[in-house]
Design a protein around this motif. Structure first.
Motif, PDB file in Angstrom:
ATOM      1  N   HIS A 185       0.836  -1.194   0.000  1.00 43.15           N
ATOM      2  CA  HIS A 185       0.000   0.000   0.000  1.00 43.15           C
ATOM      3  C   HIS A 185       0.875   1.251   0.000  1.00 43.15           C
ATOM      4  O   HIS A 185       1.858   1.332   0.745  1.00 43.15           O
ATOM      5  N   VAL A 186       0.513   2.227  -0.816  1.00 41.22           N
ATOM      6  CA  VAL A 186       1.251   3.490  -0.861  1.00 41.22           C
ATOM      7  C   VAL A 186       1.223   4.159   0.516  1.00 41.22           C
ATOM      8  O   VAL A 186       0.169   4.258   1.158  1.00 41.22           O
ATOM      9  N   ALA A 187       2.407   4.612   0.970  1.00 42.27           N
ATOM     10  CA  ALA A 187       2.563   5.171   2.315  1.00 42.27           C
ATOM     11  C   ALA A 187       2.427   6.686   2.303  1.00 42.27           C
ATOM     12  O   ALA A 187       2.975   7.368   1.429  1.00 42.27           O
ATOM     13  N   SER A 188       1.728   7.198   3.313  1.00 42.01           N
ATOM     14  CA  SER A 188       1.642   8.646   3.492  1.00 42.01           C
ATOM     15  C   SER A 188       2.752   9.178   4.390  1.00 42.01           C
ATOM     16  O   SER A 188       2.929  10.397   4.496  1.00 42.01           O
ATOM     17  N   ASP A 189       3.498   8.267   5.040  1.00 40.23           N
ATOM     18  CA  ASP A 189       4.508   8.682   6.008  1.00 40.23           C
ATOM     19  C   ASP A 189       5.906   8.207   5.621  1.00 40.23           C
ATOM     20  O   ASP A 189       6.779   8.048   6.470  1.00 40.23           O
ATOM     21  N   ILE A 190       6.126   7.962   4.335  1.00 36.20           N
ATOM     22  CA  ILE A 190       7.458   7.751   3.779  1.00 36.20           C
ATOM     23  C   ILE A 190       7.626   8.779   2.657  1.00 36.20           C
ATOM     24  O   ILE A 190       6.770   8.863   1.774  1.00 36.20           O
ATOM     25  N   ASP A 191       8.710   9.547   2.694  1.00 39.10           N
ATOM     26  CA  ASP A 191       8.925  10.592   1.679  1.00 39.10           C
ATOM     27  C   ASP A 191       7.633  11.373   1.455  1.00 39.10           C
ATOM     28  O   ASP A 191       7.164  11.547   0.310  1.00 39.10           O
ATOM     29  N   THR A 192       7.062  11.866   2.542  1.00 37.98           N
ATOM     30  CA  THR A 192       5.691  12.375   2.531  1.00 37.98           C
ATOM     31  C   THR A 192       5.454  13.456   1.486  1.00 37.98           C
ATOM     32  O   THR A 192       4.497  13.390   0.703  1.00 37.98           O
TER      33      THR A 192
END
Length: 260
Positions: A185-192
């Motif tokens: 799942h695409v992360a909102s808290d990596i390389d935001t």
């Protein structure tokens, strides 16, 4: 002539472009470059996700003994597809691919060929209709035996948390104990900042809108099931085959869980 509009970018073809494939058109490549400009590590990220799929399938087939796979949101076929990895371990594995995109399905039917001992089937079906997927998949898969449900880079197209949880619950309720679910799942808290801009550009141009989730949000998708070690981590950190693989930049969370 194709019966779809090649002047409009399509997420499956854009993803194919990111992976270095050839099944894409000028509009897909243009959007692919626009999103890469926002998130330069995107190519590494999607390739790390593909490698995650291969490691997960190998784990399920070789270590967990799974012989039935339901892969939803297949995407245009590329290297290390689910059936190829599974049937290298056990040629008798049976795989059902499901996607709501006729472009994907036409490629799948042409390219994804089962071993003689196993089976591959292809469903024109939408993730939002899990009951329909299950009913059609049952023609190929015996749900009286453990099944691996593969939800690789697809749950972020379900923006509502309750709907996402209900879809996963419906799919897994049909599976016996000892079955597995795999999610990336695409992360909102990596390389935001970069990922937010990348997703914004993508959502401006494609019909299927993506919603990012943080680590806690992705972990909640596994509620009710037993996470396999190392839990929900960056996809590159899930049982990597090498330090080089683990070092890959990626903006996706991923994990595997078992139904007890």
């Amino acid at each position: 002539m194709p019966d779809f509009d090649t002047s409009v970018p399509h997420i499956a073809r854009v993803y194919d472009y990111w992976l270095g494939g050839k099944d894409n058109f000028a509009a897909d490549r243009k959007l692919g470059e626009q999103t890469l400009a926002a998130y330069p590590n995107l190519v590494f990220s999607v390739r790390a996700n593909r490698a995650f799929l291969a490691r997960v399938v190998r784990f399920m087939a070789a270590e967990a003994g799974i012989r039935k796979f339901l892969d939803i949101g297949t995407g245009i076929p590329t290297a290390s597809n689910t059936h190829q990895v599974a049937q290298r371990v056990a040629p008798e594995c049976r795989i059902v691919y499901a996607d709501n995109d006729p472009i994907v399905l036409s490629h799948a039917q042409a390219l994804l060929k089962s071993s003689p001992q196993g089976a591959c089937a292809y469903l024109d079906a939408d993730l939002r209709d899990p009951e329909g997927i299950l009913a059609a998949a049952a023609r190929t898969l015996d749900f009286g035996q453990p099944v691996a449900v593969m939800l690789i880079a697809v749950m972020h197209f379900i923006g509502d948390d309750d709907e996402a949880a209900a879809i996963i619950r419906t799919l897994m309720d049909a599976c016996v104990p000892g079955s597995f679910v795999a999610i990336s799942h695409v992360a909102s808290d990596i390389d935001t900042e970069q990922q937010t801009e990348m997703v914004r550009r993508l959502n401006q141009s494609v019909a299927e809108k993506a919603t990012m989730r943080d680590l806690a949000g992705v972990t909640r998708l596994f509620d009710g099931y037993e996470l396999v070690d190392p839990g929900v981590v960056r996809v590159a950190d899930w049982r990597p085959d090498s330090d080089f693989e683990a070092a890959s930049p990626t903006g996706l969370w991923g994990g595997v869980a078992r139904k007890g």
